[in-house]
Design an enzyme around this catalytic site. Structure first.
Site, PDB file in Angstrom:
ATOM      1  N   ASP A  20       0.853  -1.195   0.000  1.00  0.00           N
ATOM      2  CA  ASP A  20       0.000   0.000   0.000  1.00  0.00           C
ATOM      3  C   ASP A  20       0.889   1.244   0.000  1.00  0.00           C
ATOM      4  O   ASP A  20       1.895   1.319   0.695  1.00  0.00           O
ATOM      5  CB  ASP A  20      -0.907  -0.016   1.237  1.00  0.00           C
ATOM      6  CG  ASP A  20      -2.049   0.987   1.126  1.00  0.00           C
ATOM      7  OD1 ASP A  20      -3.209   0.539   1.029  1.00  0.00           O
ATOM      8  OD2 ASP A  20      -1.781   2.202   1.137  1.00  0.00           O
ATOM      9  N   ASN A  57     -13.048  -3.441   2.231  1.00  0.00           N
ATOM     10  CA  ASN A  57     -14.062  -2.392   2.320  1.00  0.00           C
ATOM     11  C   ASN A  57     -14.946  -2.461   1.080  1.00  0.00           C
ATOM     12  O   ASN A  57     -14.438  -2.588  -0.038  1.00  0.00           O
ATOM     13  CB  ASN A  57     -13.390  -1.018   2.402  1.00  0.00           C
ATOM     14  CG  ASN A  57     -12.604  -0.838   3.696  1.00  0.00           C
ATOM     15  OD1 ASN A  57     -13.040  -1.279   4.748  1.00  0.00           O
ATOM     16  ND2 ASN A  57     -11.444  -0.205   3.608  1.00  0.00           N
ATOM     17  N   VAL A  95     -10.954   2.929  -3.723  1.00  0.00           N
ATOM     18  CA  VAL A  95     -10.559   2.422  -5.044  1.00  0.00           C
ATOM     19  C   VAL A  95     -11.536   1.303  -5.401  1.00  0.00           C
ATOM     20  O   VAL A  95     -11.632   0.297  -4.678  1.00  0.00           O
ATOM     21  CB  VAL A  95      -9.104   1.912  -5.056  1.00  0.00           C
ATOM     22  CG1 VAL A  95      -8.748   1.357  -6.432  1.00  0.00           C
ATOM     23  CG2 VAL A  95      -8.131   3.012  -4.640  1.00  0.00           C
ATOM     24  N   HIS A 111     -10.203  -5.176  -3.330  1.00  0.00           N
ATOM     25  CA  HIS A 111      -8.862  -5.400  -2.783  1.00  0.00           C
ATOM     26  C   HIS A 111      -8.988  -5.818  -1.332  1.00  0.00           C
ATOM     27  O   HIS A 111      -9.826  -5.303  -0.598  1.00  0.00           O
ATOM     28  CB  HIS A 111      -7.977  -4.161  -2.912  1.00  0.00           C
ATOM     29  CG  HIS A 111      -8.611  -2.894  -2.440  1.00  0.00           C
ATOM     30  ND1 HIS A 111      -9.542  -2.217  -3.199  1.00  0.00           N
ATOM     31  CD2 HIS A 111      -8.476  -2.207  -1.291  1.00  0.00           C
ATOM     32  CE1 HIS A 111      -9.936  -1.139  -2.534  1.00  0.00           C
ATOM     33  NE2 HIS A 111      -9.306  -1.115  -1.370  1.00  0.00           N
ATOM     34  N   MET A 112      -8.113  -6.724  -0.949  1.00  0.00           N
ATOM     35  CA  MET A 112      -8.015  -7.168   0.430  1.00  0.00           C
ATOM     36  C   MET A 112      -6.797  -6.498   1.044  1.00  0.00           C
ATOM     37  O   MET A 112      -5.698  -6.579   0.491  1.00  0.00           O
ATOM     38  CB  MET A 112      -7.868  -8.697   0.458  1.00  0.00           C
ATOM     39  CG  MET A 112      -7.669  -9.276   1.848  1.00  0.00           C
ATOM     40  SD  MET A 112      -7.488 -11.070   1.743  1.00  0.00           S
ATOM     41  CE  MET A 112      -9.206 -11.575   1.590  1.00  0.00           C
ATOM     42  N   HIS A 113      -7.002  -5.800   2.167  1.00  0.00           N
ATOM     43  CA  HIS A 113      -5.881  -5.235   2.920  1.00  0.00           C
ATOM     44  C   HIS A 113      -5.325  -6.319   3.846  1.00  0.00           C
ATOM     45  O   HIS A 113      -6.099  -6.931   4.599  1.00  0.00           O
ATOM     46  CB  HIS A 113      -6.341  -4.077   3.808  1.00  0.00           C
ATOM     47  CG  HIS A 113      -6.872  -2.881   3.084  1.00  0.00           C
ATOM     48  ND1 HIS A 113      -6.153  -1.723   2.914  1.00  0.00           N
ATOM     49  CD2 HIS A 113      -8.077  -2.651   2.499  1.00  0.00           C
ATOM     50  CE1 HIS A 113      -6.888  -0.832   2.277  1.00  0.00           C
ATOM     51  NE2 HIS A 113      -8.062  -1.369   2.000  1.00  0.00           N
TER      52      HIS A 113
HETATM   53  P1  DGP Z   1      -9.745   1.434   0.341  1.00  0.00           P
HETATM   54  O1  DGP Z   1      -9.881   2.669   1.182  1.00  0.00           O
HETATM   55  O2  DGP Z   1     -10.190   0.166   1.062  1.00  0.00           O
HETATM   56  O3  DGP Z   1     -10.389   1.574  -1.031  1.00  0.00           O
HETATM   57  O4  DGP Z   1      -8.182   1.271   0.111  1.00  0.00           O
HETATM   58  C1  DGP Z   1      -7.498   1.797  -0.976  1.00  0.00           C
HETATM   59  C2  DGP Z   1      -6.033   1.728  -0.645  1.00  0.00           C
HETATM   60  O5  DGP Z   1      -5.314   1.951  -1.842  1.00  0.00           O
HETATM   61  C3  DGP Z   1      -5.563   2.790   0.356  1.00  0.00           C
HETATM   62  O6  DGP Z   1      -5.077   2.134   1.538  1.00  0.00           O
HETATM   63  C4  DGP Z   1      -4.431   3.513  -0.337  1.00  0.00           C
HETATM   64  C5  DGP Z   1      -4.111   2.610  -1.509  1.00  0.00           C
HETATM   65  N1  DGP Z   1      -3.681   3.306  -2.702  1.00  0.00           N
HETATM   66  C6  DGP Z   1      -4.283   4.365  -3.294  1.00  0.00           C
HETATM   67  N2  DGP Z   1      -3.606   4.733  -4.384  1.00  0.00           N
HETATM   68  C7  DGP Z   1      -2.558   3.863  -4.505  1.00  0.00           C
HETATM   69  C8  DGP Z   1      -1.494   3.726  -5.443  1.00  0.00           C
HETATM   70  O7  DGP Z   1      -1.370   4.458  -6.432  1.00  0.00           O
HETATM   71  N3  DGP Z   1      -0.608   2.724  -5.213  1.00  0.00           N
HETATM   72  C9  DGP Z   1      -0.704   1.887  -4.145  1.00  0.00           C
HETATM   73  N4  DGP Z   1       0.244   0.952  -4.010  1.00  0.00           N
HETATM   74  N5  DGP Z   1      -1.705   1.979  -3.238  1.00  0.00           N
HETATM   75  C10 DGP Z   1      -2.613   2.962  -3.417  1.00  0.00           C
END
Ligand code: DGP
Length: 117
Positions: free
Chosen positions: A30, A87, A96, A100-102
């Site tokens: 992330d 989420n 986004v 996606h799984m955190h």
């Molecule tokens: P969510 O809030 O669950 O949709 O998480 C989206 C995550 O994506 C957030 O923790 C930050 C991450 N993120 C946003 N833009 C980018 C990016 O350009 N690259 C990476 N590696 N992560 C990103």
């Protein structure tokens, strides 16, 4: 060309710090980590939210879990513990719109959600 940020990382149009890839799944760190280990694990197929899953997507969602398990082992957080979060839609904090799984770990995590009375 897709407007989806994570499709662009998948396709190499935006650089991602990739930690795992196979035919179905991609995992990358992330960009704004909330824990010492914060990895995002996505299906390569564009699926916007859990609400948009179809029956054919069930197996790839299982692969997100097995990938998380393997990365947790590699990053040495398996024993101490880690959190997996998906989420779904705005009120849950999804920003986004590609499932996606955190994977979060590496220190003691706070409560999962603020208590709502
Ligand atoms: P969510 O809030 O669950 O949709 O998480 C989206 C995550 O994506 C957030 O923790 C930050 C991450 N993120 C946003 N833009 C980018 C990016 O350009 N690259 C990476 N590696 N992560 C990103």
């Amino acid at each position: 060309m897709s407007d989806c940020l994570f499709c662009k990382i998948r396709d190499g149009e935006i650089q991602g710090d990739i930690v795992f890839e196979d035919d179905d799944v991609l995992a990358f760190n992330d960009v704004n980590p909330h824990a010492p280990v914060h990895v995002l694990i996505i299906p390569k197929k564009h699926i916007s939210t859990v609400n948009d899953m179809s029956a054919e997507d069930v197996s790839v969602m299982g692969k997100l879990f097995s990938t998380a398990k393997n990365i947790a082992l590699q990053r040495d957080v398996s024993e101490d513990g880690y959190r997996l979060v998906v989420n779904s839609n705005k009120q849950a904090g999804q920003s986004v719109f590609h499932i996606h799984m955190h994977l979060l770990g590496g220190n003691k995590l706070g409560p999962m959600v603020d208590r709502i009375d």
